[in-house]
Design a protein around this motif. Structure first.
Motif, mmCIF file in Angstrom:
data_model
loop_
_atom_site.group_PDB
_atom_site.id
_atom_site.type_symbol
_atom_site.label_atom_id
_atom_site.label_comp_id
_atom_site.label_asym_id
_atom_site.label_seq_id
_atom_site.Cartn_x
_atom_site.Cartn_y
_atom_site.Cartn_z
ATOM 1 N N GLY A 67 0.617 -1.382 -0.087
ATOM 2 C CA GLY A 67 -0.168 -0.076 -0.141
ATOM 3 C C GLY A 67 0.866 1.262 0.015
ATOM 4 N N PHE A 68 2.027 1.231 0.161
ATOM 5 C CA PHE A 68 2.943 2.468 0.306
ATOM 6 C C PHE A 68 3.792 2.307 -0.989
ATOM 7 N N GLY A 69 4.703 1.410 -1.193
ATOM 8 C CA GLY A 69 5.710 1.346 -2.251
ATOM 9 C C GLY A 69 6.751 0.244 -1.900
ATOM 10 N N LYS A 70 7.738 0.479 -2.642
ATOM 11 C CA LYS A 70 8.877 -0.489 -2.566
ATOM 12 C C LYS A 70 10.410 0.057 -2.743
ATOM 13 N N PHE A 71 11.151 -0.742 -1.808
ATOM 14 C CA PHE A 71 12.596 -0.107 -1.983
ATOM 15 C C PHE A 71 13.316 -1.144 -2.673
ATOM 16 N N THR A 72 14.231 -0.724 -3.707
ATOM 17 C CA THR A 72 15.177 -1.855 -4.398
ATOM 18 C C THR A 72 16.384 -1.080 -4.443
ATOM 19 N N TRP A 73 17.586 -1.668 -4.959
ATOM 20 C CA TRP A 73 18.915 -1.169 -5.147
ATOM 21 C C TRP A 73 19.334 -1.738 -6.569
ATOM 22 N N LYS A 74 20.155 -0.975 -7.125
ATOM 23 C CA LYS A 74 20.759 -1.464 -8.199
ATOM 24 C C LYS A 74 22.047 -0.436 -8.377
ATOM 25 N N TRP A 75 22.690 -0.924 -9.426
ATOM 26 C CA TRP A 75 23.869 -0.452 -9.934
ATOM 27 C C TRP A 75 23.734 0.504 -10.849
ATOM 28 N N MET A 76 24.202 1.982 -10.841
ATOM 29 C CA MET A 76 23.931 3.014 -11.631
ATOM 30 C C MET A 76 25.323 3.192 -12.360
ATOM 31 N N LYS A 77 25.122 3.438 -13.715
ATOM 32 C CA LYS A 77 25.965 3.663 -14.727
ATOM 33 C C LYS A 77 26.812 4.907 -14.330
ATOM 34 N N GLY A 78 28.168 4.826 -14.167
ATOM 35 C CA GLY A 78 29.180 6.045 -13.727
ATOM 36 C C GLY A 78 28.825 6.894 -14.978
ATOM 37 N N ARG A 79 28.761 8.223 -14.953
ATOM 38 C CA ARG A 79 28.835 9.363 -16.050
ATOM 39 C C ARG A 79 30.377 10.156 -15.893
ATOM 40 N N GLU A 93 33.251 5.366 -12.473
ATOM 41 C CA GLU A 93 32.842 3.939 -11.903
ATOM 42 C C GLU A 93 31.340 3.944 -11.737
ATOM 43 N N ASP A 94 30.907 2.782 -11.740
ATOM 44 C CA ASP A 94 29.394 2.530 -11.645
ATOM 45 C C ASP A 94 29.280 2.593 -10.092
ATOM 46 N N TYR A 95 27.974 2.938 -9.442
ATOM 47 C CA TYR A 95 27.848 3.071 -8.162
ATOM 48 C C TYR A 95 26.406 2.489 -7.621
ATOM 49 N N PRO A 96 26.370 2.062 -6.476
ATOM 50 C CA PRO A 96 24.946 1.689 -6.171
ATOM 51 C C PRO A 96 23.945 2.725 -5.628
ATOM 52 N N SER A 97 22.792 2.435 -5.842
ATOM 53 C CA SER A 97 21.818 3.660 -5.724
ATOM 54 C C SER A 97 20.540 2.806 -5.050
ATOM 55 N N VAL A 98 20.088 3.328 -3.878
ATOM 56 C CA VAL A 98 18.666 2.759 -3.368
ATOM 57 C C VAL A 98 17.530 3.658 -4.205
ATOM 58 N N GLN A 99 16.696 2.869 -4.862
ATOM 59 C CA GLN A 99 15.564 3.429 -5.507
ATOM 60 C C GLN A 99 14.277 3.017 -4.591
ATOM 61 N N PHE A 100 13.288 4.085 -4.787
ATOM 62 C CA PHE A 100 12.112 3.987 -3.990
ATOM 63 C C PHE A 100 11.048 4.299 -5.018
ATOM 64 N N ARG A 101 9.892 3.292 -4.980
ATOM 65 C CA ARG A 101 9.026 3.699 -5.933
ATOM 66 C C ARG A 101 7.520 3.666 -5.064
ATOM 67 N N GLY A 102 6.866 4.711 -5.122
ATOM 68 C CA GLY A 102 5.377 4.466 -4.350
ATOM 69 C C GLY A 102 4.605 4.090 -5.300
ATOM 70 N N THR A 103 3.462 3.391 -4.664
ATOM 71 C CA THR A 103 2.306 2.761 -5.251
ATOM 72 C C THR A 103 1.524 4.148 -5.856
ATOM 73 N N PRO A 104 0.762 3.605 -7.072
ATOM 74 C CA PRO A 104 0.011 4.696 -7.745
ATOM 75 C C PRO A 104 -0.916 5.550 -6.786
ATOM 76 N N VAL A 105 -1.492 4.700 -5.787
ATOM 77 C CA VAL A 105 -2.451 5.331 -4.644
ATOM 78 C C VAL A 105 -1.609 6.403 -3.855
#
Length: 143
Positions: A67-79, A93-105
């Motif tokens: 009902g709130f959302g989800k947390f994930t992490w992934k490697w992001m491409k270094g720029r 260098e690539d770097y780790p990044s925590v992502q949060f995606r809220g539900t549509p509601v």
């Protein structure tokens, strides 16, 4: 360079930089006040929430708060950085990044303009907008 007082191109919608910065201390005081927990206990709940979330992310898990959302992490491409021409630089260098995606509601709820209205259920909770508990909380959309 634009001034902070200039209008942005987002049609007047509020974004992440338009409100008050809520610090950990402010959040914990609000949590303690809303739950009746002593500050020390609210601080521990906050710390344990962060610890548990981070441990699951480190293990490669996705943390979903229904009902709130989800947390994930992934490697992001270094720029590549802007470096003066002719200067040697290391590849980014690539770097780790925590992502949060809220539900549509939750996303719609957060973006609701003006007063949220009395008695409206906060997504992902059994709470109403006035802080009271809903008598019957459905897991679906409250719209």
């Amino acid at each position: 360079m634009s001034s902070e007082n200039e209008e942005s191109d987002d049609d007047g919608r509020a974004g992440s930089s338009s409100g008050t910065v809520v610090t950990k201390r402010m959040f914990i005081r609000e949590l303690a006040g809303a739950t009746g927990l002593p500050l020390k206990d609210a601080d521990r709940v906050y710390d344990e929430f962060i610890r548990i979330t981070v441990e699951h992310l480190r293990a490669g898990d996705q943390v979903t708060l229904t009902g709130f959302g989800k947390f994930t992490w992934k490697w992001m491409k270094g720029r590549p950085a802007n470096i003066a021409p002719g200067r040697k630089h290391e590849p980014p260098e690539d770097y780790p990044s925590v992502q949060f995606r809220g539900t549509p509601v939750v996303n719609r709820f957060v973006a609701s303009p003006g007063d949220l209205g009395e008695g409206r259920r906060v997504p992902g909770t059994r709470l109403l907008t006035d802080g009271s508990r809903a008598l019957q909380a459905a897991d679906g959309d409250d719209d």
